[in-house]
Design a protein around this motif. Sequence first.
Motif, PDB file in Angstrom:
ATOM      1  N   GLN A 213       0.823  -1.207   0.000  1.00 55.48           N
ATOM      2  CA  GLN A 213       0.000   0.000   0.000  1.00 55.48           C
ATOM      3  C   GLN A 213       0.857   1.257   0.000  1.00 55.48           C
ATOM      4  N   VAL A 214       1.808   1.343   0.923  1.00 56.29           N
ATOM      5  CA  VAL A 214       2.504   2.619   1.117  1.00 56.29           C
ATOM      6  C   VAL A 214       3.704   2.800   0.190  1.00 56.29           C
ATOM      7  N   ILE A 215       4.305   1.710  -0.285  1.00 57.98           N
ATOM      8  CA  ILE A 215       5.479   1.834  -1.154  1.00 57.98           C
ATOM      9  C   ILE A 215       5.122   1.639  -2.616  1.00 57.98           C
ATOM     10  N   ILE A 216       4.347   0.622  -2.925  1.00 55.59           N
ATOM     11  CA  ILE A 216       4.053   0.301  -4.326  1.00 55.59           C
ATOM     12  C   ILE A 216       2.894   1.136  -4.858  1.00 55.59           C
ATOM     13  N   ARG A 217       1.838   1.302  -4.080  1.00 53.31           N
ATOM     14  CA  ARG A 217       0.668   2.027  -4.563  1.00 53.31           C
ATOM     15  C   ARG A 217       0.791   3.533  -4.318  1.00 53.31           C
ATOM     16  N   GLU A 218       0.940   3.902  -3.062  1.00 58.59           N
ATOM     17  CA  GLU A 218       0.986   5.332  -2.743  1.00 58.59           C
ATOM     18  C   GLU A 218       2.358   5.937  -2.986  1.00 58.59           C
ATOM     19  N   LYS A 219       3.380   5.100  -3.035  1.00 62.70           N
ATOM     20  CA  LYS A 219       4.750   5.556  -3.323  1.00 62.70           C
ATOM     21  C   LYS A 219       5.190   6.640  -2.339  1.00 62.70           C
TER      22      LYS A 219
ATOM     23  N   ILE B  88      18.883   3.462  -9.564  1.00 62.56           N
ATOM     24  CA  ILE B  88      17.822   3.427  -8.567  1.00 62.56           C
ATOM     25  C   ILE B  88      16.491   3.432  -9.303  1.00 62.56           C
ATOM     26  N   ILE B  89      15.578   2.572  -8.849  1.00 66.83           N
ATOM     27  CA  ILE B  89      14.248   2.540  -9.449  1.00 66.83           C
ATOM     28  C   ILE B  89      13.585   3.898  -9.262  1.00 66.83           C
ATOM     29  N   SER B  90      12.984   4.406 -10.311  1.00 64.23           N
ATOM     30  CA  SER B  90      12.335   5.707 -10.192  1.00 64.23           C
ATOM     31  C   SER B  90      11.039   5.579  -9.415  1.00 64.23           C
ATOM     32  N   GLN B  91      10.702   6.632  -8.686  1.00 63.31           N
ATOM     33  CA  GLN B  91       9.399   6.730  -8.035  1.00 63.31           C
ATOM     34  C   GLN B  91       8.634   7.810  -8.787  1.00 63.31           C
ATOM     35  N   THR B  92       7.558   7.435  -9.413  1.00 62.81           N
ATOM     36  CA  THR B  92       6.908   8.323 -10.368  1.00 62.81           C
ATOM     37  C   THR B  92       5.981   9.334  -9.727  1.00 62.81           C
ATOM     38  N   THR B  93       5.918   9.380  -8.418  1.00 61.52           N
ATOM     39  CA  THR B  93       5.005  10.345  -7.802  1.00 61.52           C
ATOM     40  C   THR B  93       5.512  11.759  -7.889  1.00 61.52           C
ATOM     41  N   ALA B  94       6.806  11.948  -8.032  1.00 63.16           N
ATOM     42  CA  ALA B  94       7.353  13.304  -7.996  1.00 63.16           C
ATOM     43  C   ALA B  94       7.237  13.973  -9.350  1.00 63.16           C
ATOM     44  N   LYS B  95       6.037  13.935  -9.950  1.00 69.85           N
ATOM     45  CA  LYS B  95       5.903  14.434 -11.305  1.00 69.85           C
ATOM     46  C   LYS B  95       5.705  15.939 -11.356  1.00 69.85           C
TER      47      LYS B  95
ATOM     48  N   ILE C  42     -20.699   0.662  -6.058  1.00 67.16           N
ATOM     49  CA  ILE C  42     -19.970  -0.552  -5.691  1.00 67.16           C
ATOM     50  C   ILE C  42     -18.487  -0.412  -5.994  1.00 67.16           C
ATOM     51  N   MET C  43     -18.170   0.255  -7.111  1.00 70.76           N
ATOM     52  CA  MET C  43     -16.775   0.395  -7.533  1.00 70.76           C
ATOM     53  C   MET C  43     -16.006   1.413  -6.697  1.00 70.76           C
ATOM     54  N   LEU C  44     -16.703   2.181  -5.853  1.00 67.22           N
ATOM     55  CA  LEU C  44     -16.005   3.206  -5.063  1.00 67.22           C
ATOM     56  C   LEU C  44     -14.914   2.601  -4.194  1.00 67.22           C
ATOM     57  N   LYS C  45     -15.140   1.390  -3.706  1.00 61.71           N
ATOM     58  CA  LYS C  45     -14.173   0.781  -2.792  1.00 61.71           C
ATOM     59  C   LYS C  45     -12.798   0.672  -3.419  1.00 61.71           C
ATOM     60  N   THR C  46     -12.766   0.404  -4.724  1.00 63.33           N
ATOM     61  CA  THR C  46     -11.481   0.240  -5.392  1.00 63.33           C
ATOM     62  C   THR C  46     -10.853   1.565  -5.756  1.00 63.33           C
ATOM     63  N   ARG C  47     -11.569   2.664  -5.546  1.00 67.45           N
ATOM     64  CA  ARG C  47     -11.067   3.963  -5.983  1.00 67.45           C
ATOM     65  C   ARG C  47     -10.656   4.868  -4.824  1.00 67.45           C
ATOM     66  N   LEU C  48     -11.003   4.482  -3.626  1.00 67.04           N
ATOM     67  CA  LEU C  48     -10.728   5.360  -2.495  1.00 67.04           C
ATOM     68  C   LEU C  48      -9.305   5.169  -2.005  1.00 67.04           C
ATOM     69  N   ASN C  49      -8.366   5.609  -2.786  1.00 64.15           N
ATOM     70  CA  ASN C  49      -6.953   5.508  -2.414  1.00 64.15           C
ATOM     71  C   ASN C  49      -6.317   6.867  -2.603  1.00 64.15           C
TER      72      ASN C  49
ATOM     73  N   THR D 178      -4.515   8.845 -12.393  1.00 63.78           N
ATOM     74  CA  THR D 178      -3.047   8.899 -12.370  1.00 63.78           C
ATOM     75  C   THR D 178      -2.447   7.598 -12.812  1.00 63.78           C
ATOM     76  N   GLU D 179      -1.133   7.505 -12.594  1.00 64.88           N
ATOM     77  CA  GLU D 179      -0.378   6.423 -13.193  1.00 64.88           C
ATOM     78  C   GLU D 179      -0.648   5.085 -12.536  1.00 64.88           C
ATOM     79  N   GLU D 180      -0.120   4.026 -13.176  1.00 64.46           N
ATOM     80  CA  GLU D 180      -0.310   2.682 -12.682  1.00 64.46           C
ATOM     81  C   GLU D 180       0.563   2.449 -11.456  1.00 64.46           C
ATOM     82  N   GLU D 181       0.363   1.274 -10.835  1.00 67.45           N
ATOM     83  CA  GLU D 181       1.162   0.923  -9.673  1.00 67.45           C
ATOM     84  C   GLU D 181       2.636   0.829 -10.047  1.00 67.45           C
ATOM     85  N   GLU D 182       3.466   1.054  -9.047  1.00 61.81           N
ATOM     86  CA  GLU D 182       4.905   0.902  -9.207  1.00 61.81           C
ATOM     87  C   GLU D 182       5.242  -0.552  -9.531  1.00 61.81           C
TER      88      GLU D 182
END
Length: 714
Positions: free
Chosen positions: A167-173, A198-205, A390-397, A420-424
């Motif tokens: 959750q915190v590293i791969i999804r939210e980065k 080093i693997i890039s972290q794409t959140t710093a766009k 029903i789909m809200l559960k998968t979007r509340l991130n 936004t972008e896909e998972e890391e």
Amino acid sequence: MAPDRGYRPVAASSEARESLQSRPEDAAQLLAARADEPQNFTLRGILVGTVIGVVILFSNTYFGLQTGWISGMSMPSALLGFAYFKTVSRWIGFPFTPVENVLVQSVSGAVGSMPLACGFVGVFPALNFLLTADENGPLRVGMFKLIVWALGVAFFGVIFAVPLRRQVIIREKLKFPGGTATALMISVLHNDSGDAKIISQTTAKNDPDGNASDGLAGFSSPEMPTVEEPDAGDGNQADWRAKIKFLLSAFAGSALYTLVTYFVPQIRDVPIFGMSLAQNWLWTLNPSPAYVGQGIIMGPATTLHMLLGAILGWGILSPLAKYQGWAPGSVGDWETGSKGWIVWVSLAIMLADSLVGLGWLALRPIVLYGPELASDIYGLFQRHDWKEVIMLKTRLNPGYLAVDGSEDAETPVSLKFAATEEEEADAPAEHLISNRTTLIGLLLSLVLCMGAVHYCFGKLMPVSLTLLSLFMALFLSVMGVRALGETDINPVSGISKITQLLFAFIVPRGDKNAIIINLLAGAISESGALQAGDLMQDLKTGHLLGAAPNAQFYGQLIGSTVGAVVSAVVYKLYTDVYTIPNSLFQVPTAYVWVFTARLVTGQGLPPAVSEWAIGAGLIFAATTAFRTWARAGGKSRQKFLNFVPGGIAVAVGMYNTPSFTLARAVGGVLSWYWTRGKGRSETKLVVLASGLILGEGLLSIVNLCLASLKVPHL
């Protein structure tokens, strides 16, 4: 206190910035290739990490009993591991790689943090020495029970961190600035082998230069750290030989000073402002090389905020309390003197800082997105759009919320959460920790903790309350991990105080064991939050460098096991040889623990302290709120962070005597002069600080032996 994880980042080199911006399509390939490297988990890496960790453990026990502050030492651990293998490179069979260095620093960090994780610098000194007979104390706990306790609390936080990783590293980065800085240092150290990506972290766009947009540790510039780019070939080898000599010289100088202090203890308290201030108001300087080294690692802002706390506490409040008759005893007396009076004010500052910081962390999604999200959900119900509901559960991130202002203004916030972008890219499945392993390990670790607490304190701590404290520890660990990921501060001291506050409402005030239960519950929470944060910080480093997560996980478990046993033995040695507390080992954190327990369980306060504590709490609640607001903004806000004092830093400077704080301030100013004034690389300072800290910490063992043999002072 919380381990120091914030290494002041300054501007990164262009090469380092480019290494952080590797293309996403390359990330999966690099992760797969590195995760398959046999060096991810090696016996030599475990052994070297353990040895470094034991040295750090001795240092942290020694300094923790003095001031309550320990250092995580992630970057120095990576540096020491690299220096060792660089020195013996001609005799080893295969090269020392970045992923093996990740293992070394993960193991050393797990071992070195155990004095705090097991409560041996705060809770146990309070239980063993500070409780009164009315509080069913003091408790005498033997060596075997100390080891059982330490092993009982050593694992559940580590295992609980595993399911949070995705959750915190791969999804939210989340950035985990300390872990990212360590990854960058390891990358640069190994650059001569061509294996430094080093693997890039794409959140710093938002930042075209690839810099992280969040402030680090609340005391930092939002840039990545400057590190020296090693030259290839023989020049690099000569450069590292010079650094190793520099490290050994700093170590030797600090070790010599430590040995001299045993025979001439007076040099620990130099009256730099005159004998009157030294004798009457405790304004002295401890010219300890190790505390200067700690100040270097903490950085100028943190140490100057601590100095502000010393001035407020020991320069203003202490004389005021003395002259007003609120603290009529000797200034250095914890019970009737101003030393004990001002600790209540510092406690109020810490509680205010923790409540505001953790409260915002818990309420932020609701405050930021709640009204709009509620409106969108109401609209969906009105349109009978059940599929979308029903789909809200998968979007509340919140980690997926686009922040560049490019979304369609009419797009519901529920859809913006999914934009936004896909998972890391992540490591291959065979190198992750399986759900089955996690579930079984978590259940076993919880049962182990409950059994250990029952064995050590069965007549004092009911099993039901132990179970409740564990569930609270797991919940609060999530908040600690998120705070560490966003700010580089793991607020373990605040988490433990919140647990103490909550348990005050659960345990009846008339219970004769209320204080002991309160302390043990807080200790369990602190241990879980600290270990979860440490592993997540290391997993961030490993992810950026492509290390196998399961190798780090098992390395952390091994390190925690060794650290738990060794820290219990070392604590018992210190408390058997020295009279605790004394002028050297003042155990200030133990007083904070027991004073908190007394406060929340309804015991009386010293005269006039409540008004001053409430006022200080309100002031620093406001400064924490401002710092939180500034960290959430861009660089225009973050530039004010260094000038607004952090509550924890001020509180530490207030309850520690000035001698320790002044030495750390010297180190902070030296760090500022070297990196900002001279514009030099931070690497040499890290080498210097590592030698100074470890030299005094390791030679404290010699002083311990001399004291046990009753060798006379001069």
